[in-house]
Design a protein around this motif. Structure first.
Motif, mmCIF file in Angstrom:
data_model
loop_
_atom_site.group_PDB
_atom_site.id
_atom_site.type_symbol
_atom_site.label_atom_id
_atom_site.label_comp_id
_atom_site.label_asym_id
_atom_site.label_seq_id
_atom_site.Cartn_x
_atom_site.Cartn_y
_atom_site.Cartn_z
ATOM 1 N N UNK A 223 0.825 -1.202 0.000
ATOM 2 C CA UNK A 223 0.000 0.000 0.000
ATOM 3 C C UNK A 223 0.859 1.252 0.000
ATOM 4 N N UNK A 224 0.364 2.300 0.659
ATOM 5 C CA UNK A 224 1.063 3.585 0.701
ATOM 6 C C UNK A 224 1.815 3.744 2.020
ATOM 7 N N UNK A 225 2.954 4.442 1.991
ATOM 8 C CA UNK A 225 3.678 4.693 3.243
ATOM 9 C C UNK A 225 2.934 5.704 4.105
ATOM 10 N N UNK A 226 3.165 5.629 5.402
ATOM 11 C CA UNK A 226 2.557 6.577 6.326
ATOM 12 C C UNK A 226 3.407 7.841 6.391
ATOM 13 N N UNK A 227 2.743 8.998 6.393
ATOM 14 C CA UNK A 227 3.474 10.268 6.413
ATOM 15 C C UNK A 227 4.151 10.486 7.760
ATOM 16 N N UNK A 228 3.444 10.208 8.845
ATOM 17 C CA UNK A 228 3.953 10.522 10.185
ATOM 18 C C UNK A 228 4.434 9.307 10.960
ATOM 19 N N UNK A 229 4.296 8.113 10.386
ATOM 20 C CA UNK A 229 4.687 6.906 11.096
ATOM 21 C C UNK A 229 5.509 6.011 10.177
ATOM 22 N N UNK A 230 6.054 4.942 10.771
ATOM 23 C CA UNK A 230 6.802 3.981 9.981
ATOM 24 C C UNK A 230 5.840 2.950 9.380
ATOM 25 N N UNK A 231 6.319 2.255 8.357
ATOM 26 C CA UNK A 231 5.529 1.186 7.773
ATOM 27 C C UNK A 231 4.696 1.645 6.595
ATOM 28 N N UNK A 232 4.092 0.666 5.938
ATOM 29 C CA UNK A 232 3.242 0.915 4.781
ATOM 30 C C UNK A 232 1.922 0.182 4.953
ATOM 31 N N UNK A 233 0.932 0.626 4.200
ATOM 32 C CA UNK A 233 -0.344 -0.062 4.176
ATOM 33 C C UNK A 233 -0.270 -1.300 3.294
ATOM 34 N N UNK A 234 -1.400 -1.961 3.127
ATOM 35 C CA UNK A 234 -1.470 -3.192 2.340
ATOM 36 C C UNK A 234 -2.300 -2.972 1.078
ATOM 37 N N UNK A 235 -2.135 -3.877 0.138
ATOM 38 C CA UNK A 235 -2.972 -3.904 -1.063
ATOM 39 C C UNK A 235 -3.985 -5.028 -0.886
ATOM 40 N N UNK A 236 -5.264 -4.676 -0.882
ATOM 41 C CA UNK A 236 -6.337 -5.642 -0.676
ATOM 42 C C UNK A 236 -7.003 -5.936 -2.013
ATOM 43 N N UNK A 237 -6.945 -7.206 -2.416
ATOM 44 C CA UNK A 237 -7.486 -7.621 -3.713
ATOM 45 C C UNK A 237 -8.798 -8.362 -3.490
ATOM 46 N N UNK A 238 -9.883 -7.780 -3.969
ATOM 47 C CA UNK A 238 -11.197 -8.411 -3.853
ATOM 48 C C UNK A 238 -11.438 -9.283 -5.083
ATOM 49 N N UNK A 239 -11.606 -10.589 -4.857
ATOM 50 C CA UNK A 239 -11.776 -11.537 -5.952
ATOM 51 C C UNK A 239 -13.260 -11.674 -6.302
ATOM 52 N N UNK A 240 -13.577 -11.392 -7.557
ATOM 53 C CA UNK A 240 -14.932 -11.578 -8.074
ATOM 54 C C UNK A 240 -14.920 -12.701 -9.110
ATOM 55 N N UNK A 241 -15.882 -13.594 -9.022
ATOM 56 C CA UNK A 241 -15.990 -14.684 -9.995
ATOM 57 C C UNK A 241 -16.996 -14.271 -11.068
ATOM 58 N N UNK A 242 -16.509 -14.205 -12.310
ATOM 59 C CA UNK A 242 -17.353 -13.767 -13.420
ATOM 60 C C UNK A 242 -18.260 -14.900 -13.886
ATOM 61 N N UNK A 243 -19.565 -14.616 -13.901
ATOM 62 C CA UNK A 243 -20.544 -15.596 -14.367
ATOM 63 C C UNK A 243 -20.898 -15.300 -15.819
ATOM 64 N N UNK A 244 -20.739 -16.273 -16.724
ATOM 65 C CA UNK A 244 -21.079 -16.042 -18.137
ATOM 66 C C UNK A 244 -22.537 -15.626 -18.286
ATOM 67 N N UNK A 245 -22.790 -14.647 -19.131
ATOM 68 C CA UNK A 245 -24.150 -14.147 -19.340
ATOM 69 C C UNK A 245 -24.779 -14.688 -20.620
ATOM 70 N N UNK A 246 -23.948 -15.152 -21.522
ATOM 71 C CA UNK A 246 -24.436 -15.743 -22.772
ATOM 72 C C UNK A 246 -23.781 -17.110 -22.936
#
Length: 232
Positions: free
Chosen positions: A171-194
């Protein structure tokens, strides 16, 4: 400030004299007799405006003001992790003050341009990714965009739609603290429409299999429970 007179407003070093009203002090003291006694008040000198000197020959560039209007391009350092609405203060880079006064500060307000794929949530980044029904069933390895380039993550066989995968420190670094955030990946399952006739027949046949019937495990968490866990 005016570069011609160095902000003094005078044409040269001898183009002003000491104010005779305040004797160069910039202040005048007055005494008033009242029924309570003698009162003393000190005010800014009305003749020189508190400067203690009076210009006799004004600078031809700034006309005695000590400042001129002009633009200046400066380079500033933007700390990593700044967010929308944050302010950076640059000391002494604001408007100049008349005749040698203290210049003001330049306040820079941060306006954040959204990323085309990633959504910011504090120091975390959110990303929606769609996978096929086949990928969800048998697993796969997919590429995910990050701020440093692409990262590869593994989709486990039997992955359910709505599962959130966490990439620590992406993720992004913290301006006033140490460390970085995380990248959260939301998995969606695609359902065929045709579907073609053949595809429908295959799915109908698979749908009769016991393995294709919903069988949530007792320990499986609901969507809201997963979201609460992710953001806590």
């Amino acid at each position: 400030s005016c570069s011609t007179c160095s902000g003094t407003g005078a044409r040269n070093a001898g183009a002003y004299h000491t104010c005779s009203t305040c004797n160069g002090k910039g202040r005048v003291t007055q005494f008033t007799n009242t029924f309570l006694g003698r009162m003393q008040t000190t005010n800014t000198c009305p003749s020189c405006g508190g400067e203690g000197k009076i210009i006799t020959e004004k600078c031809t560039s700034c006309f005695g003001n000590g400042i001129v209007k002009e633009d200046e391009v400066i380079l500033i350092n933007i700390p990593a992790g700044v967010a929308e609405g944050m302010q950076l203060s640059l000391h002494g880079k604001g408007n100049a003050a008349a005749r040698g006064g203290i210049p003001g500060d330049l306040i820079v307000v941060i306006e954040e341009v959204p990323h085309e794929k990633l959504i910011r949530d504090g120091n975390n980044l959110l990303y929606d990714h769609y996978i096929t029904f086949t990928q969800a069933a048998i697993g796969d390895t997919i590429e995910i965009p990050t701020l440093e380039g692409k990262a590869r993550i593994k989709i486990e066989p039997g992955t359910q739609g709505g599962r959130v995968l966490r990439l620590k420190g992406k993720g992004l670094p913290s301006v006033n603290e140490y460390g970085r955030g995380d990248l959260l990946v939301n998995i969606n399952v695609w359902t065929p429409q045709i579907l073609s006739k053949e595809e429908r027949q295959i799915l109908e046949k698979l749908g009769m299999s016991e393995n294709f019937q919903p069988q949530p495990k007792k320990g499986d968490k609901s969507f809201f429970e997963r979201m609460k866990e992710v953001f806590n």
